[in-house]
Design a protein around this motif. Structure first.
Motif, PDB file in Angstrom:
ATOM      1  N   ILE A   8      22.682   5.064 -34.732  1.00 38.77           N
ATOM      2  CA  ILE A   8      21.940   6.084 -33.986  1.00 38.77           C
ATOM      3  C   ILE A   8      22.207   5.819 -32.513  1.00 38.77           C
ATOM      4  N   ARG A   9      22.813   6.778 -31.836  1.00 30.86           N
ATOM      5  CA  ARG A   9      23.116   6.612 -30.418  1.00 30.86           C
ATOM      6  C   ARG A   9      23.221   7.983 -29.767  1.00 30.86           C
ATOM      7  N   SER A  10      23.388   8.002 -28.452  1.00 27.83           N
ATOM      8  CA  SER A  10      23.476   9.259 -27.717  1.00 27.83           C
ATOM      9  C   SER A  10      24.775   9.985 -28.036  1.00 27.83           C
ATOM     10  N   GLU A  11      24.742  11.314 -27.914  1.00 28.93           N
ATOM     11  CA  GLU A  11      25.946  12.090 -28.178  1.00 28.93           C
ATOM     12  C   GLU A  11      27.041  11.834 -27.137  1.00 28.93           C
ATOM     13  N   GLU A  12      26.713  11.113 -26.088  1.00 25.15           N
ATOM     14  CA  GLU A  12      27.744  10.689 -25.135  1.00 25.15           C
ATOM     15  C   GLU A  12      28.824   9.870 -25.835  1.00 25.15           C
ATOM     16  N   HIS A  13      28.453   9.224 -26.927  1.00 25.32           N
ATOM     17  CA  HIS A  13      29.389   8.364 -27.660  1.00 25.32           C
ATOM     18  C   HIS A  13      30.108   9.114 -28.788  1.00 25.32           C
ATOM     19  N   LEU A  14      29.908  10.413 -28.858  1.00 29.33           N
ATOM     20  CA  LEU A  14      30.500  11.181 -29.953  1.00 29.33           C
ATOM     21  C   LEU A  14      32.017  11.054 -29.985  1.00 29.33           C
ATOM     22  N   SER A  15      32.642  11.052 -28.800  1.00 24.66           N
ATOM     23  CA  SER A  15      34.107  10.952 -28.748  1.00 24.66           C
ATOM     24  C   SER A  15      34.598   9.550 -29.104  1.00 24.66           C
ATOM     25  N   ASP A  16      33.716   8.554 -29.042  1.00 26.50           N
ATOM     26  CA  ASP A  16      34.100   7.188 -29.406  1.00 26.50           C
ATOM     27  C   ASP A  16      34.210   7.017 -30.921  1.00 26.50           C
ATOM     28  N   THR A  17      33.431   7.803 -31.637  1.00 28.33           N
ATOM     29  CA  THR A  17      33.300   7.604 -33.081  1.00 28.33           C
ATOM     30  C   THR A  17      34.624   7.689 -33.845  1.00 28.33           C
ATOM     31  N   PRO A  18      35.479   8.731 -33.624  1.00 26.01           N
ATOM     32  CA  PRO A  18      36.752   8.774 -34.364  1.00 26.01           C
ATOM     33  C   PRO A  18      37.634   7.554 -34.109  1.00 26.01           C
ATOM     34  N   ARG A  19      37.656   7.079 -32.864  1.00 29.29           N
ATOM     35  CA  ARG A  19      38.471   5.900 -32.551  1.00 29.29           C
ATOM     36  C   ARG A  19      37.926   4.667 -33.264  1.00 29.29           C
ATOM     37  N   GLN A  20      36.617   4.513 -33.239  1.00 30.00           N
ATOM     38  CA  GLN A  20      36.016   3.344 -33.885  1.00 30.00           C
ATOM     39  C   GLN A  20      36.163   3.413 -35.406  1.00 30.00           C
ATOM     40  N   THR A  21      36.105   4.617 -35.959  1.00 33.60           N
ATOM     41  CA  THR A  21      36.342   4.789 -37.392  1.00 33.60           C
ATOM     42  C   THR A  21      37.784   4.415 -37.741  1.00 33.60           C
ATOM     43  N   HIS A  22      38.712   4.842 -36.898  1.00 35.15           N
ATOM     44  CA  HIS A  22      40.134   4.533 -37.107  1.00 35.15           C
ATOM     45  C   HIS A  22      40.371   3.027 -37.086  1.00 35.15           C
ATOM     46  N   ILE A  23      39.736   2.333 -36.162  1.00 34.11           N
ATOM     47  CA  ILE A  23      39.866   0.875 -36.061  1.00 34.11           C
ATOM     48  C   ILE A  23      39.388   0.213 -37.353  1.00 34.11           C
ATOM     49  N   LYS A  24      38.211   0.589 -37.802  1.00 35.58           N
ATOM     50  CA  LYS A  24      37.642  -0.027 -39.007  1.00 35.58           C
ATOM     51  C   LYS A  24      38.486   0.280 -40.247  1.00 35.58           C
ATOM     52  N   THR A  25      39.036   1.487 -40.285  1.00 35.59           N
ATOM     53  CA  THR A  25      39.887   1.852 -41.428  1.00 35.59           C
ATOM     54  C   THR A  25      41.134   0.969 -41.483  1.00 35.59           C
ATOM     55  N   LEU A  26      41.779   0.782 -40.321  1.00 39.14           N
ATOM     56  CA  LEU A  26      42.998  -0.040 -40.296  1.00 39.14           C
ATOM     57  C   LEU A  26      42.699  -1.511 -40.565  1.00 39.14           C
ATOM     58  N   LEU A  27      41.488  -1.917 -40.278  1.00 38.68           N
ATOM     59  CA  LEU A  27      41.096  -3.298 -40.563  1.00 38.68           C
ATOM     60  C   LEU A  27      40.645  -3.472 -42.009  1.00 38.68           C
ATOM     61  N   GLY A  28      40.663  -2.384 -42.776  1.00 38.74           N
ATOM     62  CA  GLY A  28      40.336  -2.470 -44.198  1.00 38.74           C
ATOM     63  C   GLY A  28      38.859  -2.422 -44.502  1.00 38.74           C
ATOM     64  N   TYR A  29      38.062  -1.950 -43.553  1.00 37.98           N
ATOM     65  CA  TYR A  29      36.612  -1.887 -43.766  1.00 37.98           C
ATOM     66  C   TYR A  29      36.291  -0.659 -44.611  1.00 37.98           C
ATOM     67  N   GLU A  30      35.654  -0.865 -45.754  1.00 38.49           N
ATOM     68  CA  GLU A  30      35.428   0.222 -46.697  1.00 38.49           C
ATOM     69  C   GLU A  30      33.986   0.697 -46.761  1.00 38.49           C
ATOM     70  N   GLN A  31      33.065  -0.061 -46.190  1.00 37.85           N
ATOM     71  CA  GLN A  31      31.654   0.341 -46.258  1.00 37.85           C
ATOM     72  C   GLN A  31      31.420   1.600 -45.439  1.00 37.85           C
ATOM     73  N   GLU A  32      30.694   2.553 -45.987  1.00 37.57           N
ATOM     74  CA  GLU A  32      30.441   3.812 -45.278  1.00 37.57           C
ATOM     75  C   GLU A  32      29.461   3.594 -44.126  1.00 37.57           C
ATOM     76  N   THR A  33      29.764   4.200 -43.001  1.00 39.29           N
ATOM     77  CA  THR A  33      28.871   4.161 -41.852  1.00 39.29           C
ATOM     78  C   THR A  33      28.399   5.584 -41.570  1.00 39.29           C
ATOM     79  N   LYS A  34      27.096   5.776 -41.521  1.00 37.25           N
ATOM     80  CA  LYS A  34      26.541   7.087 -41.194  1.00 37.25           C
ATOM     81  C   LYS A  34      26.228   7.138 -39.697  1.00 37.25           C
ATOM     82  N   TYR A  35      26.242   8.364 -39.148  1.00 38.58           N
ATOM     83  CA  TYR A  35      26.031   8.526 -37.708  1.00 38.58           C
ATOM     84  C   TYR A  35      24.948   9.547 -37.411  1.00 38.58           C
ATOM     85  N   ALA A  36      24.267   9.303 -36.308  1.00 34.89           N
ATOM     86  CA  ALA A  36      23.293  10.264 -35.780  1.00 34.89           C
ATOM     87  C   ALA A  36      23.409  10.203 -34.261  1.00 34.89           C
TER      88      ALA A  36
END
Length: 435
Positions: free
Chosen positions: A198-226
């Motif tokens: 849960i964070r401000s929408e100012e970080h909305l553009s950060d989310t795809p990059r951070q998701t990409h990082i976790k995917t390449l690192l093999g992280y499989e646990q689902e993360t939900k966002y608000a």
């Protein structure tokens, strides 16, 4: 697992406090852990002591946490994970100079296209690293751009896709070996097992990059966002730290109390069963999904009204301690002034003159001196009407020449609540008051 991740680069913003409160409340409702992570990787902007100040504020708002850490503690882990991506050919070494990158940006502007990394160093892998270090050639590590769109599921924004070229081959490790914000944040969320962010929408553009990082690192646990809609100032613009009311520290300095601030931030953009409440009550009905999906405006006047009601509901003795007493009657006295005051500071400006030496100069000087002598020599009188009758009889004063000086000597002000309400609360201090 939920987290609050502030940066110690300035005063805690009300928007950040709102994020902290919501993370804490949702964690409490879900019986999940709530952790605090001080994101202190930006050494140039960090302000000494701000991390401690942030923790003190969280304590004032009764937001207990299961653990607290500084992001810099994980520096070695960040570096290790970045090198792992390099060795797995999911990242690459980039030696592009600032001048080359500026030229690329200028060319993109001239062609009226969005700047993207041109792929100049994409083929440079782990085998180049040792040589560059020996030659002391500056370099950064960039992650390889995704091959497919990144899909984000957000409670407020719904589902949306981010194209691979929008994510781009961004930097994950700076030339000094420190991780970038997105890389450090993604790694730490992964390490901690954060399941809801849960964070401000100012970080909305950060989310795809951070998701990409976790995917390449093999992280499989689902993360939900608000991503919470932003808070606007009175002019309808994004509230920043330059706005006085945007700083939690400033609100404290003005005399707003934690219960009232939390009440207002939970109320903001929300449909609640009642307007005035404390956080334990809100935990019974708070639902993150019912919050407005539109930006919300910060209304300082509404906060004043809420603050007044919380002061009115405060235990009398506890309220008196804000003015240096431990006397329930002084708390009751303060509440008499809540018709014209709404903050601790405003109440203090009413209470302090009662207990400080009076100004015996001016139009009513003679009458006040007369009353002072009478009060100092009078017996203890419990009833205000009897007290007033005694002063009238002994002074011979009447009309305005009696009532105005009497109010001045008892309260230090010409106007205020009825003296008949004030007198029973200050009579034990009468000799100190009337001097």
């Amino acid at each position: 697992m939920l987290r609050f991740a502030p940066s110690p680069t300035g005063d805690l913003h009300v928007g950040d406090l709102r994020v902290a409160i919501f993370n804490y409340m949702v964690a409490k409702q879900k019986d999940a852990n709530f952790i605090v992570r001080i994101e202190d990787m930006d050494k140039e902007r960090n302000i000494t002591g701000k991390d401690t100040e942030i923790m003190d504020i969280l304590e004032k708002f009764a937001l207990p946490h299961d653990s607290v850490s500084h992001q810099s503690e994980n520096l070695h882990i960040h570096q290790t994970l970045a090198i792992r991506l390099l060795e797995e050919k999911k990242a690459f070494v980039c030696t592009c100079t600032p001048e080359q990158l500026d030229a690329d940006r200028k060319e993109a502007e001239e062609n009226k296209v969005t700047y993207r990394y041109n792929g100049r160093c994409t083929s440079m892998g782990a085998e180049e690293l040792h040589k560059l270090k020996e030659e002391k050639t500056p370099f950064v590590l960039r992650i390889k751009a995704p091959e497919a769109p990144i899909v984000t599921h957000d409670l407020f924004k719904g589902e949306f896709e981010t194209a691979p070229d929008e994510v781009d081959s961004f930097v994950i490790l700076n030339s000094d070996g420190t991780p970038t914000y997105d890389f450090a944040s993604a790694c730490d969320d992964m390490i901690s097992g954060i399941t809801l962010i849960i964070r401000s929408e100012e970080h909305l553009s950060d989310t795809p990059r951070q998701t990409h990082i976790k995917t390449l690192l093999g992280y499989e646990q689902e993360t939900k966002y608000a991503h919470l809609p932003i808070i606007l100032n009175t002019e309808g613009k994004k509230m920043s730290r330059d706005d006085d009311a945007g700083s939690v520290k400033w609100l404290f300095e003005q005399g707003f109390i934690p219960d009232a601030i939390a009440n207002y931030l939970i109320l903001l953009g929300n449909q609640t069963p009642k307007e005035i409440f404390i956080m334990p009550e809100a935990l019974e009905w708070f639902d993150l999904s019912t919050l407005s999906k539109s930006p919300v405006k910060f209304d300082i006047d509404r906060l004043r009204s809420i603050n007044r009601e919380h002061l009115r509901r405060m235990d009398d003795k506890r309220l008196s301690t804000l003015f240096g007493f431990a006397d329930a009657d002084i708390g009751k006295l303060a509440k008499l002034y809540l018709e014209e005051a709404s903050t601790i500071n405003e109440l203090e400006s009413k209470i302090n003159p009662i207990f400080t030496p009076k100004d015996f100069e001016g139009k009513w000087s003679a009458q006040m001196h007369t009353m002072e002598d009478i009060i100092q020599n009078a017996p203890m009188i419990n009833d205000f009407n009897e007290f007033k009758a005694h002063i009238l009889k002994e002074s011979g004063l009447e009309g305005e020449s009696f009532f105005t000086p009497l109010r001045l000597i008892l309260t230090g002000a010409e106007h205020g609540p009825e003296l008949s309400e004030i007198y029973p609360l200050i009579k034990p201090y009468l000799l100190e008051v009337a001097s």
